[in-house]
Design an enzyme around this catalytic site. Structure first.
Site, short mmCIF file in Angstrom:
data_model
loop_
_atom_site.label_atom_id
_atom_site.label_comp_id
_atom_site.label_asym_id
_atom_site.label_seq_id
_atom_site.Cartn_x
_atom_site.Cartn_y
_atom_site.Cartn_z
CE LYS A 17 0.97 1.04 4.48
NZ LYS A 17 1.68 2.26 4.92
CG ASP A 145 -0.70 -0.29 7.83
OD1 ASP A 145 -1.51 0.61 8.10
OD2 ASP A 145 0.52 -0.10 7.71
#
Length: 314
Positions: A17, A145
């Site tokens: 990401k 995350d």
């Protein structure tokens, strides 16, 4: 018949990401910071294969140096497998083989992608068929995350970053990821931000703590919705960048180099040290990648948004 009964393996791919925007609140009494971030999953992946076994184990290969990664119970993938087994009462083990491409300690959530891939793979391998909401709840226990690595796409994260709401992104954005030859400790970067804020107390700085709960600027959401790379470039922001640069001063030179070479903008992703450069188009990204590579920078072209962790044909 479950996949485990057939003695077949499961192949799951999970993305790294980029944090397009990151605002960090003051540290709480527990030492953690509330954040508001805009995540985008990009086409730099972790590939995980899982086989039935009588114990839980993990091994690594890949295009990044995996020699220093732990393979004991402290590894996030092992923790994910154990958490799912405990939550579902599954007595089986699993042998995990992970091919890593996301930089280690690079601010791109590689370990979180491994954990998300493990949850999806073990759920398929063991035939537990947990609803997505339950997998998400387990993911949140593993790290801030991990839930996003499970869902992918583009999303706004609040709280620790694990409370997600989808964000509409039109089209595809093209990135060149400049991958450092060293890592940065996420806790150390947050501590350095706290130090910076104390040093600059009373002086408004780009990384100053927001008044009240942090939030993502509307300009980011508008640019994503419009699919406008130039407007998104103008809205990119990361409170952690100043701290990462102070710990690794060469990052400032790298950002300048990429922007001079044609990037619309460069930003430290998460706690760094990976720098994500946004390009206007795929062609511009390729030209930028070539330019950075000529300067002996390890550079990878990726696009986003992409899907979260999912099972692929073996």
């Amino acid at each position: 018949m479950t996949i485990a009964a057939a003695d077949e393996s499961v192949h799951v791919r999970a993305p790294g990401k980029i944090n397009l925007f990151m605002r960090v609140g003051e540290a709480g009494a527990d030492g953690y910071h509330d954040v508001a971030t805009a995540y985008q999953a990009v086409s730099l992946y972790e590939d995980l294969r899982a086989w039935p076994d009588d114990r839980i184990s993990v091994s690594f290969t890949g295009t990044v140096d995996t020699a220093g990664l732990p393979t004991d119970g402290s590894n996030l993938a092992v923790k994910a497998a154990k958490l799912l087994a405990k939550a579902t009462g599954v007595p089986e083990g699993v042998r995990l083989e992970i091919t890593k491409h996301v930089p280690i300690a690079g601010g791109m959530g590689g370990g979180s992608a491994d954990a998300a891939a493990t949850l999806v793979a073990c759920d398929a391998l063991w035939g537990t068929a947990l609803p997505r909401e339950e997998l998400h709840a387990l993911a949140a226990k593993l790290g801030a995350d991990v839930p996003f690595a499970l869902t992918g796409g583009t999303a706004i994260g609040t709280g620790r970053g694990d409370r997600l709401s989808p964000a509409l992104a039109t089209g595809s954005f093209h990135w060149v990821l400049a991958i450092a030859d060293h890592g940065l400790s996420t806790p150390q970067v947050y501590r350095e931000l706290d130090v910076l804020r104390v040093e600059e107390a009373g002086r408004p700085m780009p990384w100053s703590a927001p008044a009240g709960s942090p939030s993502v600027d509307a300009a980011v959401l508008h640019a994503l919705r419009a699919g406008d790379a130039a407007h998104l470039a103008a809205a990119l922001h990361n409170d952690l960048q100043a701290a990462a640069v102070r710990l690794s001063p060469s990052l400032a030179e790298l950002i300048d180099l990429g922007e001079q070479a044609g990037a619309l903008a460069g930003i430290v992703s998460g706690s760094g040290p990976t720098v994500a450069f946004l390009a206007e188009s795929s062609e511009d990204a390729i030209a930028l990648q070539v330019g950075l590579s000529a300067a002996r920078i390890t550079a990878v072209h990726a696009h986003g948004p992409v899907h979260g962790a999912r099972v692929l044909p073996v």
